[in-house]
Every structure is written in C-alpha cells, then in structure tokens.
Motif scaffolding. Structure first.
Motif, PDB file in Angstrom:
ATOM      1  N   ASP A  34      -0.050  24.235   0.078  1.00 49.21           N
ATOM      2  CA  ASP A  34       1.814  23.075   0.072  1.00 49.21           C
ATOM      3  C   ASP A  34       1.260  21.992  -0.153  1.00 49.21           C
ATOM      4  OD1 ASP A  34       3.953  22.191  -0.345  1.00 49.21           O
ATOM      5  OD2 ASP A  34       5.620  22.986   0.507  1.00 49.21           O
ATOM      6  N   GLU A  35       0.929  21.287  -1.225  1.00 49.84           N
ATOM      7  CA  GLU A  35       0.710  19.898  -0.924  1.00 49.84           C
ATOM      8  C   GLU A  35       1.774  18.728  -0.741  1.00 49.84           C
ATOM      9  OE1 GLU A  35      -0.974  18.927  -5.367  1.00 49.84           O
ATOM     10  OE2 GLU A  35      -2.457  21.148  -5.106  1.00 49.84           O
ATOM     11  N   ALA A  36       3.403  19.295  -0.984  1.00 49.90           N
ATOM     12  CA  ALA A  36       3.689  18.808  -0.834  1.00 49.90           C
ATOM     13  C   ALA A  36       3.890  18.492   0.788  1.00 49.90           C
ATOM     14  CB  ALA A  36       5.503  19.018  -1.002  1.00 49.90           C
ATOM     15  N   LYS A  37       4.345  19.416   1.299  1.00 47.58           N
ATOM     16  CA  LYS A  37       4.066  19.509   2.618  1.00 47.58           C
ATOM     17  C   LYS A  37       2.647  19.135   3.305  1.00 47.58           C
ATOM     18  CE  LYS A  37       6.970  21.221   5.835  1.00 47.58           C
ATOM     19  NZ  LYS A  37       7.844  20.887   6.669  1.00 47.58           N
ATOM     20  N   ILE A  38       2.062  19.055   2.750  1.00 41.54           N
ATOM     21  CA  ILE A  38       0.342  18.279   3.367  1.00 41.54           C
ATOM     22  C   ILE A  38       0.734  16.880   3.415  1.00 41.54           C
ATOM     23  CG2 ILE A  38      -1.848  17.457   2.641  1.00 41.54           C
ATOM     24  CD1 ILE A  38      -2.196  20.669   1.918  1.00 41.54           C
ATOM     25  N   ALA A  39       1.616  16.096   2.522  1.00 43.23           N
ATOM     26  CA  ALA A  39       1.582  14.955   2.100  1.00 43.23           C
ATOM     27  C   ALA A  39       2.768  14.384   2.712  1.00 43.23           C
ATOM     28  CB  ALA A  39       2.176  14.959   0.481  1.00 43.23           C
ATOM     29  N   GLU A  40       3.664  15.054   3.805  1.00 49.71           N
ATOM     30  CA  GLU A  40       5.059  14.511   4.681  1.00 49.71           C
ATOM     31  C   GLU A  40       4.436  14.975   6.123  1.00 49.71           C
ATOM     32  OE1 GLU A  40       8.108  17.292   6.950  1.00 49.71           O
ATOM     33  OE2 GLU A  40       8.282  17.101   5.179  1.00 49.71           O
ATOM     34  N   LEU A  41       3.043  16.124   6.257  1.00 52.39           N
ATOM     35  CA  LEU A  41       2.180  16.170   7.532  1.00 52.39           C
ATOM     36  C   LEU A  41       1.395  14.738   7.836  1.00 52.39           C
ATOM     37  CD1 LEU A  41       2.202  19.865   7.745  1.00 52.39           C
ATOM     38  CD2 LEU A  41       4.142  17.777   9.132  1.00 52.39           C
ATOM     39  N   TRP A  42       1.079  14.748   6.929  1.00 53.11           N
ATOM     40  CA  TRP A  42      -0.318  13.618   6.581  1.00 53.11           C
ATOM     41  C   TRP A  42      -0.155  12.279   7.615  1.00 53.11           C
ATOM     42  CZ3 TRP A  42      -5.426  14.680   5.247  1.00 53.11           C
ATOM     43  CH2 TRP A  42      -5.931  13.146   5.653  1.00 53.11           C
ATOM     44  N   SER A  43      -1.556  12.271   8.361  1.00 56.40           N
ATOM     45  CA  SER A  43      -1.566  10.654   8.547  1.00 56.40           C
ATOM     46  C   SER A  43      -2.948  10.231   8.625  1.00 56.40           C
ATOM     47  CB  SER A  43      -0.663  10.998   9.991  1.00 56.40           C
ATOM     48  OG  SER A  43      -1.745  11.258  11.236  1.00 56.40           O
ATOM     49  N   GLU A  44      -3.295   8.888   8.582  1.00 59.69           N
ATOM     50  CA  GLU A  44      -4.693   8.494   8.707  1.00 59.69           C
ATOM     51  C   GLU A  44      -5.539   8.829   8.843  1.00 59.69           C
ATOM     52  OE1 GLU A  44      -6.968   6.908   5.920  1.00 59.69           O
ATOM     53  OE2 GLU A  44      -4.931   7.050   5.713  1.00 59.69           O
ATOM     54  N   HIS A  45      -4.919   9.354  10.739  1.00 57.58           N
ATOM     55  CA  HIS A  45      -5.947   9.912  11.337  1.00 57.58           C
ATOM     56  C   HIS A  45      -6.892  11.186  11.322  1.00 57.58           C
ATOM     57  CE1 HIS A  45      -2.979  11.891  13.551  1.00 57.58           C
ATOM     58  NE2 HIS A  45      -3.920  12.643  14.138  1.00 57.58           N
ATOM     59  N   MET A  46      -5.843  11.458  10.135  1.00 56.67           N
ATOM     60  CA  MET A  46      -6.434  12.746   9.787  1.00 56.67           C
ATOM     61  C   MET A  46      -7.663  12.828   8.669  1.00 56.67           C
ATOM     62  SD  MET A  46      -2.957  14.909   8.980  1.00 56.67           S
ATOM     63  CE  MET A  46      -1.643  15.059  10.607  1.00 56.67           C
TER      64      MET A  46
END
Length: 170
Positions: free
Chosen positions: A96-108
């Motif tokens: 789910d691209e929208a959810k991935i964008a919401e969960l994303w943080s730069e350390h990932m």
C-alpha cells in the motif's frame, strides 16, 4: 506450579505502552519445513485497529513464510528496563504505497536504498490474537522492597506489589 492467576485484559494500550520503547521484536514464523524461524524486526507502529506494522522486502523469507502459514509470534525484551512481552497473532503481507509513505522514516533507507518508492517494500501486518507482558521495576528501591517483603513475610513478590504481569486477549 503457582496458584496465582495472571490478570487478563482485553485492552492493548498497556501492551503497546510497554513495547513502544523496545522497538525491535524477534519475529518468528514457520519455515517451509515447519521449523520455527526468528529474526529481528523493527516495529514501525501499532495501528488503531490493534495490529502491529513492519516493513520488509517482498522477496524475503518472511513474506513467503507468512503466505504459507500466517501464525507468527513476536518477542520483545528490554532487560535494562525489565520489560518483556510475547505477542501471538496472524500476519499478512501487502503493498500500500500511501501507507508505506506514512510509515516511512529516513533511517529505513539502509534497507531500502531507493527510498519509500522502492517497489520491493511490503507491509507486514500482525493482527494480535493474544499477548502477555511482564514488567518488573528494575530500580534498586523496588528490588530492595521485594527482597525485604520476602524476608519478612516469607512470601515472594506478587503482581500487586513490585511486578506487573498480564495476559491480553483480543
């Protein structure tokens, strides 16, 4: 075997409060031979529906394993804080691209160098069936109190004095 009953709750808030600082869980699945297979995973966040979310690579063994058998276990431990939790549930992997964008943080980016747009990112959602946690205050005064109580009364510490232990049944 102890005759004390472990308190049971249906509220996940205490569990989430206990594990929020732990962050890393040992994520256990069954491999293709039905042998338990564990690996460390960073919990991204608990969801409002009571599930836990993780990000993983679509080609990882985890995705294959949860597609074959969705039963998983998560173990959280913070020995310095004397906090431990075991979570059993069912996992599913989805994109789910929208959810991935919401969960994303730069350390990932260490795992996904292409960033949050990386087409290999999958979400692993664990729907909790039940859990159990233990929280024993690790301070010197708490340990001294437990020791003094045991010496004076001849009884061990219980969940109502220095230890917190509960089962969570969803």
């Amino acid at each position: 075997m102890s005759d004390t009953k472990t308190p049971v709750t249906h509220d996940l808030k205490n569990l989430f409060e206990k594990i929020k600082e732990v962050r890393i869980a040992m994520f256990t699945t069954f491999d293709e031979n039905r042998v338990l297979h564990s690996r460390p995973m960073a919990t991204v966040k608990p969801e409002a529906d009571g599930s836990l979310l993780f990000l993983t690579d679509k080609d990882s063994a985890k995705v294959y394993e949860v597609n074959k058998d969705s039963q998983v276990n998560l173990n959280y431990a913070s020995p310095d804080d004397s906090v431990y939790a075991s979570v059993s549930g069912r996992a599913n992997a989805y994109r789910d691209e929208a959810k991935i964008a919401e969960l994303w943080s730069e350390h990932m980016r260490a795992w996904f160098p292409k960033g949050k747009e990386d087409p290999n990112i999958m979400i692993l959602k664990v729907t909790i069936d039940q859990a159990e946690y233990w929280d024993s205050p690790s301070g010197l005064l708490s340990r001294a109190y437990g020791y003094a109580r045991a010496v004076v009364t001849g009884e061990r510490s219980t969940s109502d004095d220095v230890n917190e232990h509960a089962q969570v049944k969803v």
